[in-house]
Design an enzyme around this catalytic site. Structure first.
Site, PDB file in Angstrom:
ATOM      1  N   CYS A 179      56.840  84.868  36.001  1.00  0.00           N
ATOM      2  CA  CYS A 179      56.976  83.402  36.056  1.00  0.00           C
ATOM      3  C   CYS A 179      58.424  82.939  35.959  1.00  0.00           C
ATOM      4  CB  CYS A 179      56.133  82.775  34.970  1.00  0.00           C
ATOM      5  SG  CYS A 179      54.404  83.231  35.149  1.00  0.00           S
TER       6      CYS A 179
ATOM      7  N   LEU B 226      49.640  78.196  30.869  1.00  0.00           N
ATOM      8  CA  LEU B 226      49.202  79.302  30.013  1.00  0.00           C
ATOM      9  C   LEU B 226      50.171  80.470  30.032  1.00  0.00           C
ATOM     10  CD1 LEU B 226      47.858  81.624  32.034  1.00  0.00           C
ATOM     11  CD2 LEU B 226      45.988  79.992  32.034  1.00  0.00           C
TER      12      LEU B 226
ATOM     13  N   ASN C 244      59.292  75.539  32.748  1.00  0.00           N
ATOM     14  CA  ASN C 244      59.616  76.970  32.736  1.00  0.00           C
ATOM     15  C   ASN C 244      61.129  77.187  32.740  1.00  0.00           C
ATOM     16  OD1 ASN C 244      57.025  77.823  32.562  1.00  0.00           O
ATOM     17  ND2 ASN C 244      56.949  78.880  34.514  1.00  0.00           N
TER      18      ASN C 244
ATOM     19  N   GLY D 239      67.469  88.723  22.448  1.00  0.00           N
ATOM     20  CA  GLY D 239      67.061  90.088  22.767  1.00  0.00           C
ATOM     21  C   GLY D 239      67.484  90.487  24.167  1.00  0.00           C
TER      22      GLY D 239
HETATM   23  C1  UGA Z   1      55.470  81.436  30.934  1.00  0.00           C
HETATM   24  C2  UGA Z   1      55.345  80.087  30.207  1.00  0.00           C
HETATM   25  O1  UGA Z   1      55.574  80.270  28.815  1.00  0.00           O
HETATM   26  C3  UGA Z   1      53.951  79.493  30.422  1.00  0.00           C
HETATM   27  O2  UGA Z   1      53.886  78.206  29.816  1.00  0.00           O
HETATM   28  C4  UGA Z   1      53.707  79.371  31.924  1.00  0.00           C
HETATM   29  O3  UGA Z   1      52.404  78.861  32.184  1.00  0.00           O
HETATM   30  C5  UGA Z   1      53.838  80.728  32.564  1.00  0.00           C
HETATM   31  O4  UGA Z   1      55.159  81.249  32.315  1.00  0.00           O
HETATM   32  C6  UGA Z   1      53.608  80.574  34.046  1.00  0.00           C
HETATM   33  O5  UGA Z   1      54.403  79.927  34.710  1.00  0.00           O
HETATM   34  O6  UGA Z   1      52.545  81.005  34.553  1.00  0.00           O
HETATM   35  P1  UGA Z   1      54.694  83.946  30.421  1.00  0.00           P
HETATM   36  O7  UGA Z   1      55.521  84.336  31.597  1.00  0.00           O
HETATM   37  O8  UGA Z   1      53.318  84.479  30.280  1.00  0.00           O
HETATM   38  O9  UGA Z   1      54.543  82.346  30.335  1.00  0.00           O
HETATM   39  O10 UGA Z   1      55.504  84.437  29.150  1.00  0.00           O
HETATM   40  P2  UGA Z   1      56.299  83.799  27.938  1.00  0.00           P
HETATM   41  O11 UGA Z   1      55.522  83.967  26.699  1.00  0.00           O
HETATM   42  O12 UGA Z   1      56.774  82.446  28.254  1.00  0.00           O
HETATM   43  O13 UGA Z   1      57.550  84.791  27.876  1.00  0.00           O
HETATM   44  C7  UGA Z   1      58.407  84.950  28.992  1.00  0.00           C
HETATM   45  C8  UGA Z   1      59.500  85.925  28.687  1.00  0.00           C
HETATM   46  O14 UGA Z   1      60.448  85.364  27.782  1.00  0.00           O
HETATM   47  C9  UGA Z   1      59.064  87.237  28.059  1.00  0.00           C
HETATM   48  O15 UGA Z   1      59.731  88.308  28.674  1.00  0.00           O
HETATM   49  C10 UGA Z   1      59.496  87.113  26.619  1.00  0.00           C
HETATM   50  O16 UGA Z   1      59.758  88.358  26.007  1.00  0.00           O
HETATM   51  C11 UGA Z   1      60.754  86.285  26.757  1.00  0.00           C
HETATM   52  N1  UGA Z   1      61.127  85.547  25.543  1.00  0.00           N
HETATM   53  C12 UGA Z   1      60.305  84.567  25.071  1.00  0.00           C
HETATM   54  C13 UGA Z   1      62.326  85.806  24.917  1.00  0.00           C
HETATM   55  O17 UGA Z   1      63.103  86.686  25.355  1.00  0.00           O
HETATM   56  N2  UGA Z   1      62.673  85.079  23.814  1.00  0.00           N
HETATM   57  C14 UGA Z   1      61.859  84.119  23.317  1.00  0.00           C
HETATM   58  O18 UGA Z   1      62.244  83.489  22.300  1.00  0.00           O
HETATM   59  C15 UGA Z   1      60.656  83.859  23.959  1.00  0.00           C
END
Ligand code: UGA
Length: 464
Positions: free
Chosen positions: A272, A165, A220, A265
């Site tokens: 995580c 999640l 991840n 970005g």
């Molecule tokens: C992440 C994973 O997406 C989940 O599947 C996993 O369960 C979770 O870690 C965990 O291990 O508990 P999360 O850390 O909530 O989830 O956030 P994400 O939505 O994955 O984003 C992570 C980071 O990547 C954010 O800082 C976001 O801004 C950045 N990001 C995301 C980018 O810089 N570019 C993107 O295209 C996507």
């Protein structure tokens, strides 16, 4: 919630979820919604007391409603006694924290502690499932610990059911996952886990425990790699004069690549990706494989923050005494989580250079206040006198020399950009998430800094 077509009644399990953090609390509330009898245990008395009064320990859309419902329907309760939770449960999900240690390895002492308590309270068959993100072979260690310290002849089994999640979309992700991964050692354990999730319509991947643990770290790390890859390409766009948004659009249309996680970005943050990457590197090395690729993923990610501040510095020339408005502090939208947020490094850089900063975030202000607190908050470096928080975006923007967009909250799309331009001292937007429509802001007369957005050159149409 999508129901499965076969209308079998789900068996109701007595579940204990250990840990009321993001993973644990969301899982507990969602298992209760699936109809199981769930007790959620946390050693933090204040957290449990607050939860009993319907106060959520963090912001997560729809969680409060789900918790209240679970409690009202008597499917969900909160405990501080791990012994009590363990003794009455048939299924125990371990969702405690596995924070990073100085050497990058995951601190598994909380997991071991839970295993010890289970060993001392094995009053019936129990299935013990690790939901926290843990390095491969942790299940094996949990099994060894319980076998070593158990005081009864009751049977137990260990399984892995990693959680995928995302913060801010956690409830949705629980009920609509792309897949459910279960790592088991027997058909009994598989059967129980299939039963528990029987109302969730998603493919189930059944593996051994080691493989399930690895799936989480690999997933991840791969997502983080995808982000760093596109960020590296965005650097080339800046240097060569190309547009990263078109590149991601075109690359993303290739089904083998996919458009998700290709947003360039200031890079990834949160609790995580940074810690899982480190832990995955650490365990790989321990097992005999140097996962150098992951080190470069981390370097590129950290470089993006530096790259962003350099771009701003180039435009503002002298940072000292410039007024900078920061919109967005959380590591991503729809969460109040500031852990490893790129904003922290960027704000610290500007502070160090002598800027005056006004910060705004729709949810993360309390976390940010803690972090940047005047009394030597670790992130403030004692420079909190030049740091202010505002109640709304316009208050932060008023009189500023530069607007830095660091988290792409939906509400920033609704900003009246004409007004923004009017109230700024100088109309410069530094867009750390390529969030604004570059052509629109430039046509309104802003100078625009993006990440790999080609026209990083000064707009001719700036404020007179
Ligand atoms: C992440 C994973 O997406 C989940 O599947 C996993 O369960 C979770 O870690 C965990 O291990 O508990 P999360 O850390 O909530 O989830 O956030 P994400 O939505 O994955 O984003 C992570 C980071 O990547 C954010 O800082 C976001 O801004 C950045 N990001 C995301 C980018 O810089 N570019 C993107 O295209 C996507």
């Amino acid at each position: 919630m999508k129901a499965k077509s076969d209308k079998k009644n789900t068996k109701k399990y007595n579940i204990c979820v250990v840990g009321a953090g993001h993973v644990g609390l969301v899982a507990a509330a969602c298992f209760a919604k699936l109809g199981h009898a769930v007790s959620c245990v946390d050693s933090d008395l204040r957290r449990i007391k607050a939860l009993k009064n319907n106060k959520m320990p963090f912001y997560e859309p729809d969680l409060e409603c789900l918790v209240k419902k679970g409690v009202k329907e008597k499917n969900l309760s909160f405990l501080t006694s791990l012994v009590e939770g363990v003794r009455k449960a048939q299924v125990i999900f371990i969702a405690v924290g596995t924070p990073p240690q100085k050497d990058g390895s995951a601190d598994l002492s909380s997991v071991e502690n839970v295993a010890q308590v289970i060993a001392g309270n094995l009053n019936s068959y129990k299935l013990i499932i690790s939901k926290s993100t843990v390095p491969v072979q942790t299940g094996k260690k949990i099994k060894e610990t319980i076998s070593r310290y158990k005081k009864s002849s009751q049977n137990f089994e260990v399984a892995s059911n990693p959680e995928f999640l995302r913060e801010g979309k956690a409830i949705y992700d629980f009920f609509y996952p792309d897949r459910i991964v279960i790592g088991v050692e027997s058909s009994t354990a598989e059967h129980i886990l299939r039963d528990i999730y029987s109302k969730v319509d998603a493919p189930i991947i059944v593996t051994d425990v080691n493989t399930a643990e690895l799936i989480k770290h690999a997933s991840n790390s791969f997502l983080a790699t995808k982000i760093s890859f596109i960020n590296a390409v965005s650097r080339i766009c800046d240097l060569a004069g190309a547009d990263i948004s078109k590149i991601t659009q075109a690359m993303g249309m290739d089904k083998r690549i996919g458009r998700d996680f290709l947003n360039a970005g200031i890079g990834y943050g949160g609790f995580c990706f940074p810690k899982d990457l480190e832990a995955f590197s650490y365990i790989s090395k321990k097992l005999g494989y140097d996962f150098d690729l992951l080190k470069e993923v981390k370097n590129i990610n950290e470089g993006q923050r530096k790259n962003f501040v350099e771009k701003v510095k180039e435009r503002l020339w002298i940072i000292k005494n410039k007024k900078i408005a920061v919109l967005g502090l959380a590591f991503k939208p729809d969460t109040d989580d500031m852990r490893f947020a790129p904003s922290v490094d960027i704000i610290n850089f500007f502070l160090k250079e002598g800027a005056h900063l006004t910060l705004y975030d729709p949810q993360a202000k309390p976390e940010a206040v803690k972090l940047f607190s005047a009394k030597g908050g670790s992130a403030s470096g004692g420079k909190a006198g030049r740091l202010k928080f505002s109640k709304g975006p316009y208050e932060a923007i008023k009189g500023s020399d530069c607007l830095c967009l660091l988290t792409e909250w939906g509400e920033f799309k609704k900003l009246n950009l004409e007004k923004v331009k009017r109230i700024m001292r100088y109309p410069l937007i530094a867009d750390g998430r390529n969030f604004f429509d570059k052509n629109k802001v430039c046509s309104l007369g802003f100078e625009y800094i993006g990440m790999g957005m080609q026209s990083d050159g000064q707009s001719s149409n700036t404020k007179k």
